[in-house]
Each structure stands twice: as C-alpha cells, then as structure tokens.
Write a protein that holds these residues in place. Sequence first.
Motif, PDB file in Angstrom:
ATOM      1  N   HIS A   2       0.854  -1.202   0.000  1.00  0.00           N
ATOM      2  CA  HIS A   2       0.000   0.000   0.000  1.00  0.00           C
ATOM      3  C   HIS A   2       0.883   1.243   0.000  1.00  0.00           C
ATOM      4  N   GLY A   3       0.293   2.381  -0.296  1.00  0.00           N
ATOM      5  CA  GLY A   3       1.037   3.646  -0.266  1.00  0.00           C
ATOM      6  C   GLY A   3       1.842   3.879  -1.527  1.00  0.00           C
ATOM      7  N   SER A   4       2.853   4.710  -1.414  1.00  0.00           N
ATOM      8  CA  SER A   4       3.715   5.059  -2.549  1.00  0.00           C
ATOM      9  C   SER A   4       4.443   3.828  -3.072  1.00  0.00           C
ATOM     10  N   PRO A   5       4.855   3.845  -4.346  1.00  0.00           N
ATOM     11  CA  PRO A   5       5.638   2.718  -4.871  1.00  0.00           C
ATOM     12  C   PRO A   5       6.881   2.475  -4.017  1.00  0.00           C
ATOM     13  N   GLY A   6       7.107   1.228  -3.656  1.00  0.00           N
ATOM     14  CA  GLY A   6       8.258   0.877  -2.832  1.00  0.00           C
ATOM     15  C   GLY A   6       8.066   1.099  -1.354  1.00  0.00           C
ATOM     16  N   HIS A   7       6.862   1.469  -0.921  1.00  0.00           N
ATOM     17  CA  HIS A   7       6.610   1.777   0.492  1.00  0.00           C
ATOM     18  C   HIS A   7       6.891   0.593   1.417  1.00  0.00           C
ATOM     19  N   GLY A   8       6.807  -0.615   0.889  1.00  0.00           N
ATOM     20  CA  GLY A   8       7.101  -1.789   1.715  1.00  0.00           C
ATOM     21  C   GLY A   8       8.479  -1.725   2.344  1.00  0.00           C
ATOM     22  N   ARG A   9       9.432  -1.112   1.664  1.00  0.00           N
ATOM     23  CA  ARG A   9      10.789  -0.994   2.224  1.00  0.00           C
ATOM     24  C   ARG A   9      10.806  -0.128   3.481  1.00  0.00           C
ATOM     25  N   ASP A  10       9.883   0.837   3.555  1.00  0.00           N
ATOM     26  CA  ASP A  10       9.819   1.693   4.740  1.00  0.00           C
ATOM     27  C   ASP A  10       9.502   0.875   5.990  1.00  0.00           C
ATOM     28  N   HIS A  11       8.754  -0.213   5.801  1.00  0.00           N
ATOM     29  CA  HIS A  11       8.390  -1.066   6.929  1.00  0.00           C
ATOM     30  C   HIS A  11       9.531  -1.997   7.340  1.00  0.00           C
ATOM     31  N   VAL A  12      10.546  -2.131   6.494  1.00  0.00           N
ATOM     32  CA  VAL A  12      11.733  -2.926   6.819  1.00  0.00           C
ATOM     33  C   VAL A  12      12.790  -2.046   7.500  1.00  0.00           C
ATOM     34  N   LEU A  13      12.723  -0.743   7.266  1.00  0.00           N
ATOM     35  CA  LEU A  13      13.710   0.198   7.812  1.00  0.00           C
ATOM     36  C   LEU A  13      13.994   0.006   9.301  1.00  0.00           C
TER      37      LEU A  13
END
Length: 139
Positions: free
Chosen positions: A83-94
């Motif tokens: 969900h969210g901006s493209p690539g946002h899944g990486r923000d949850h791994v940060l």
Amino acid sequence: MSPFTTHVLRIATGRAETVTDLTDACADFLSGAAAGRDGLLNVFVPHATAGIAVIETGAGSDDDLLTALHHLLPADDRWQHRHGSPGHGRDHVLPALVPPHATLPVVNGRLALGTWQSVCLVDTNKDNPDREVRLSFLG
C-alpha cells in the motif's frame, strides 16, 4: 525532581526522505528533566516506518545514510507490503536496520555523546509527513 520524565516532540518531516537532527531538542529536554543529574535518555519513535540513529551530521553522513538505505532497501515493487507510494514496503523494513529507539547516557544533565555524534530521526516514508518522537529521562 521525578526520577522519570517524558516529553513528545512533534516533527514535520515533509514528503521527502529525511534525516532530522534531534540533538538540540534532546539537550533542551534534558536541561529541565535531568537538571544536572546522571541517568539515561531514551529516544523512541512510535512509527512502523522510521528509526533513530546516532550518526555524524552536516558533513554528508546523513545523505550517505539515505543513499546506503536506498541501496539496501530499493523503492521498487519487490516488496510484499504494497500500500502507499511505490516501494513503500521498504519503509516497513527500515526499523530492522535503523531501530525505532536509542538509549543514551546522560552525565551531569547532558548527553554524553562523542564529538561528532548526533541523535537523528531517520524517515524514508514519504506518505507520513508528521512524526512523534518520545524523549524519556530516567535518572
């Protein structure tokens, strides 16, 4: 003085990836909360897509950190969390790489940081421009 004091900072990080220096805000908080005492400062960001880093700032290290995170966590469609901006899944791994907290020594009411160390909020999530950071002093 209470042995435990806490305060919430509200930080507007905007719509860009940022490294925001919190060192002065931590010092301001400790000037009242620690009042010359020794103890510990806990810095915690209650968000699933941000972290706290103790790094050098102002000499390019903050930009280098964002570049390194881009290499480690590309903002593309490889992430299952979509969900969210493209690539946002990486923000949850940060937060696995830049934890959402840091506990730092306080000596005589002041942060006991190294010469070039700063306390920073690391936020790669372009979808959430408003953050909270909880500062807690125990001493």
